[in-house]
Design an enzyme around this catalytic site. Sequence first.
Site, PDB file in Angstrom:
ATOM      1  N   LYS A 135       0.926  -1.146   0.043  1.00  0.00           N
ATOM      2  CA  LYS A 135      -0.027   0.044  -0.044  1.00  0.00           C
ATOM      3  C   LYS A 135       0.856   1.172   0.053  1.00  0.00           C
ATOM      4  CE  LYS A 135      -0.406  -0.044   5.031  1.00  0.00           C
ATOM      5  NZ  LYS A 135      -1.223  -0.436   6.192  1.00  0.00           N
ATOM      6  N   TYR A 159      17.562  28.969   9.643  1.00  0.00           N
ATOM      7  CA  TYR A 159      16.464  29.777  10.062  1.00  0.00           C
ATOM      8  C   TYR A 159      16.119  29.830  11.434  1.00  0.00           C
ATOM      9  CZ  TYR A 159      14.479  29.881   5.360  1.00  0.00           C
ATOM     10  OH  TYR A 159      14.396  30.306   3.700  1.00  0.00           O
TER      11      TYR A 159
HETATM   12  C1  LIG Z   1      -0.600  -1.798   6.674  1.00  0.00           C
HETATM   13  C2  LIG Z   1      -1.098  -2.956   7.057  1.00  0.00           C
HETATM   14  C3  LIG Z   1      -0.465  -4.150   7.539  1.00  0.00           C
HETATM   15  C4  LIG Z   1       0.885  -4.029   7.401  1.00  0.00           C
HETATM   16  O1  LIG Z   1       1.460  -3.540   8.496  1.00  0.00           O
HETATM   17  P1  LIG Z   1       3.154  -3.376   8.841  1.00  0.00           P
HETATM   18  O2  LIG Z   1       3.190  -2.849  10.110  1.00  0.00           O
HETATM   19  O3  LIG Z   1       3.781  -2.437   7.887  1.00  0.00           O
HETATM   20  O4  LIG Z   1       3.688  -4.703   8.712  1.00  0.00           O
HETATM   21  C5  LIG Z   1      -1.080  -5.239   7.884  1.00  0.00           C
HETATM   22  N1  LIG Z   1      -2.456  -5.284   7.988  1.00  0.00           N
HETATM   23  C6  LIG Z   1      -3.303  -4.398   7.605  1.00  0.00           C
HETATM   24  C7  LIG Z   1      -4.620  -4.150   7.809  1.00  0.00           C
HETATM   25  C8  LIG Z   1      -2.718  -3.164   7.318  1.00  0.00           C
HETATM   26  O5  LIG Z   1      -3.423  -1.876   7.064  1.00  0.00           O
END
Ligand SMILES: *Cc1c(COP(=O)(O)O)cnc(C)c1O
Length: 368
Positions: A35, A254
């Site tokens: 994702k 800054y």
């Molecule tokens: C993003 C996600 C994962 C993966 O989680 P990580 O901590 O990156 O391994 C697993 N399950 C769901 C439902 C997620 O949204």
Amino acid sequence: MPRPILATIHTATLRANLQALRRRAGDARVWAVVKANAYGHGIERVFDGLHAADGFALLDLAEAQRLRALGWRGPILLLEGVFEARDLELCSRLGLWHTVHCEAQIDMLAAHKTHEPHRVFLKMNSGMNRLGLRPAQFRAAWARLDALPQVDEISLMTHFSDADGARGIAAQFAVFNDGCGDLPGERCVCNSAALLRFGDDAKVASDWVRAGIALYGSAPDFPANGDWGLAPAMSLRTAIIGTQELQAGDSVGYSSTFVADKPMRIGVVACGYADGYPRHAPTGTPVLVGGVRSRVVGRVSMDMLTVDLSGLPQAGIGTEVTLWGRSTSRQALSIDEVAASAGTVGYELMCALAARVPVVVETDSIAS
Ligand SMILES: *Cc1c(COP(=O)(O)O)cnc(C)c1O
């Protein structure tokens, strides 16, 4: 010449991280979670390194289309399921498996016309209170799905809120198991942290695990940092484009947040928050200058940041600076360490890599 900043994706490291997680997962199959454009790495760029996964899990239908366009014919799971009824048409067309986390998604399925019944993952809210059906509603939802001709196999999933922390997963896992009872179907409960920390219990790891952050080489339990044998899949490197000699009392950047207490030399580095580097990284945040650990001094600005060159007399214009990952001399700087210094997590830094940063895929690197 373009600005010297460059992100490098290490294909062999992705492959090795996946293998390490697969060993940990035992007989369970591994979803590679891609994702958010593969946590900022780029779906097309990680595909070669991760295509030995059993499936890819993501949220966005457009990302699923990109995976199919790469030639991936195996399972793809939509972790949030569909957002509206017509998304189901694309699921049918592309053969996407999808999460069902609420009654409204069951209504959409019941009204969907399809020749091929869908594989679904019914999600329980076991205590995190984001997506999922409550345990008390779970069996009725399962029975409703099971009665639909639009639905083929039903798998059961939940998501842990504290797999990376002191609370752990025991309470939520018990809620999940009670709520599922003897329902048939494959189980899928682990994210990276749950797999790494609790996956030696085969019941926890079965039958699928959803590995995200660990694939990219970040330790989900930083700073506890179990030795999981993972290595960074992304290196963000740039170079010094200017230097300044400070006298005691001179400030830099800054708001003059850093004031030299003695004469010192600083390097001006071509990376700023418009590249995705966290503006909140304070003086002291680690960097590698020519492969040697140093620190950010002063405020990170849009296009530049400044680093301490004390004790680095050989460093000057053109010297490589590694913000996270590995230097070309293969010294490592954990993205988790940089993130912790800036008050965030490695996830956020990876995902925030800006579009203006050019990215190359290194296909022949040595893993770890
Ligand atoms: C993003 C996600 C994962 C993966 O989680 P990580 O901590 O990156 O391994 C697993 N399950 C769901 C439902 C997620 O949204």
